[in-house]
Design an enzyme around this catalytic site. Structure first.
Site, PDB file in Angstrom:
ATOM      1  N   CYS A 105     -10.471 -39.521  34.005  1.00 33.80           N
ATOM      2  CA  CYS A 105     -10.269 -38.118  33.616  1.00 33.80           C
ATOM      3  C   CYS A 105     -10.872 -37.193  34.662  1.00 33.80           C
ATOM      4  CB  CYS A 105     -10.885 -37.856  32.251  1.00 33.80           C
ATOM      5  SG  CYS A 105     -10.804 -36.123  31.740  1.00 33.80           S
ATOM      6  N   CYS A 202     -13.242 -39.370  24.294  1.00 37.35           N
ATOM      7  CA  CYS A 202     -12.929 -38.101  23.625  1.00 37.35           C
ATOM      8  C   CYS A 202     -11.686 -38.175  22.753  1.00 37.35           C
ATOM      9  CB  CYS A 202     -12.784 -36.992  24.659  1.00 37.35           C
ATOM     10  SG  CYS A 202     -11.208 -36.962  25.512  1.00 37.35           S
TER      11      CYS A 202
END
Length: 365
Positions: A105, A202
């Protein structure tokens, strides 16, 4: 806190709605910069429950920007995240590896898309994040240093940053301890001052890992095998649910005085190999192989390099010897527990992050 007003560069802060990025924006504003913020939506919520709910984070970001009287932009990178992070995460799981989506990410979204959006579209001079790392310039080279708070240092997640990227990044929190950042947020009465840190992956949030993953990968049951006697101890639902060194949720510990640990995953036979007890012969490695090593600032080509390594976040660094070549072989001074293919091995020289790479294979003790 007293700050010296400096040249008013325009800085775009990646504002997540959390306390770290919020205080980052406040610090830069106090320093006299022209600060604006970007909230990135990287995951489309697929249910109405409060799991990985970006709406709450966005409202917190809005509140912070209203308090600081600064502009907030909202950008949706969900498609890019799905394509460049999540699909690769799933692919690696299917290959019986243990990928780290947070590192991917950072590489694809924050260090790439967010930077380009801020510089090209918002005309920023620099960008900033709430990472606990330090940027240092040495002549014409930029170094990435560990944050002073050992418990919060996040250099492990940024080892793929390039010289071109780090030149444009600012990391205001590297010289702070987390407790100091909390105290600042409380003193300036940020509503998110006591907001808990986000942990885990997440896009999974508070959901059980198995419940989430089975939406994207079909269960593929197989045998759980004791490495010592080749005895079948039970059944697993899919190798992608497990990682090397795991001892919980194997559904076999309750029959024994000592827990079992995952030693390896045999994709070809769809077998989960375990051993009773924290067995050093099977669970510890004396080294590993990395297909490609990414260096942040080292340009010189070495044949052998001595430095330190860690194969997991918050793991204690171990002295190592790197033999660079077609197969980058790394040998540890001390054996390391649960080296997992797919995870990242990150390299250090004192407090400087040199770079790292993806583990392709461990070297058994």
């Amino acid at each position: 806190m007293k700050f010296k007003i400096i040249k008013k560069y325009k800085i775009i802060v990646a504002l997540s709605g959390g306390v770290d990025s919020s205080v980052t924006a406040w610090i830069l504003q106090k320093l006299g910069f022209n600060v604006e913020c970007v909230f990135m939506k990287n995951w489309e919520d697929d249910d109405k429950k409060k799991y990985c709910n970006s709406k709450i984070d966005y409202l917190d970001a809005v509140d912070i920007c209203k308090t600081l009287k600064i502009k907030l932009y909202k950008i949706n990178f969900s498609y890019e995240y799905w394509k460049k992070v999540f699909k690769i995460f799933i692919k690696k799981l299917k290959q019986a590896q243990t990928p780290n989506p947070d590192i991917l990410c950072n590489k694809e979204i924050k260090l790439n898309l967010f930077l380009k959006f801020s510089i090209k579209i918002l005309k920023a001079d620099f960008v900033a994040t709430g990472h606990y790392v330090i940027k240092k310039r040495k002549k014409n080279i930029f170094l990435l240093l560990k944050g002073i708070d050992n418990k919060k240092d996040q250099s492990y997640f940024l080892y793929r940053i390039t010289q071109k990227q780090i030149k444009k990044f600012i990391f205001p929190l590297g010289n702070f301890y987390k407790k100091q950042i909390r105290k600042i947020a409380i003193n300036i009465k940020f509503k998110n001052a006591q907001k808990k840190d986000s942990t885990g992956i997440c896009f999974i949030g508070k959901r059980k890992y198995k419940n989430f993953i089975q939406k994207y990968i079909k269960n593929t049951p197989g045998n759980i095998i004791d490495i010592k006697n080749n005895k079948i101890l039970g059944k697993h639902k899919g190798l992608f649910y497990y990682t090397i060194g795991q001892r919980k949720n194997l559904n076999i510990q309750k029959y024994n005085t000592k827990p079992y640990y995952v030693v390896k995953k045999k994709k070809k036979n769809n077998e989960l190999i375990v051993v009773k007890g924290r067995n050093k012969k099977y669970l510890y490695s004396k080294g590993l192989y990395i297909k490609k090593i990414y260096f942040i600032h080292i340009k010189k080509k070495y044949k052998i390099l001595f430095c330190k390594i860690k194969t997991r976040y918050q793991q204690k660094e171990i002295q190592c010897k790197i033999i660079l070549g077609k197969k980058n072989k790394i040998l540890f001074k001390k054996n390391i527990f649960a080296v997992s293919p797919g995870q990242s091995a990150v390299l250090y020289k004192k407090n400087i992050c040199l770079g790292g790479g993806i583990i392709i294979k461990n070297i058994p003790k």
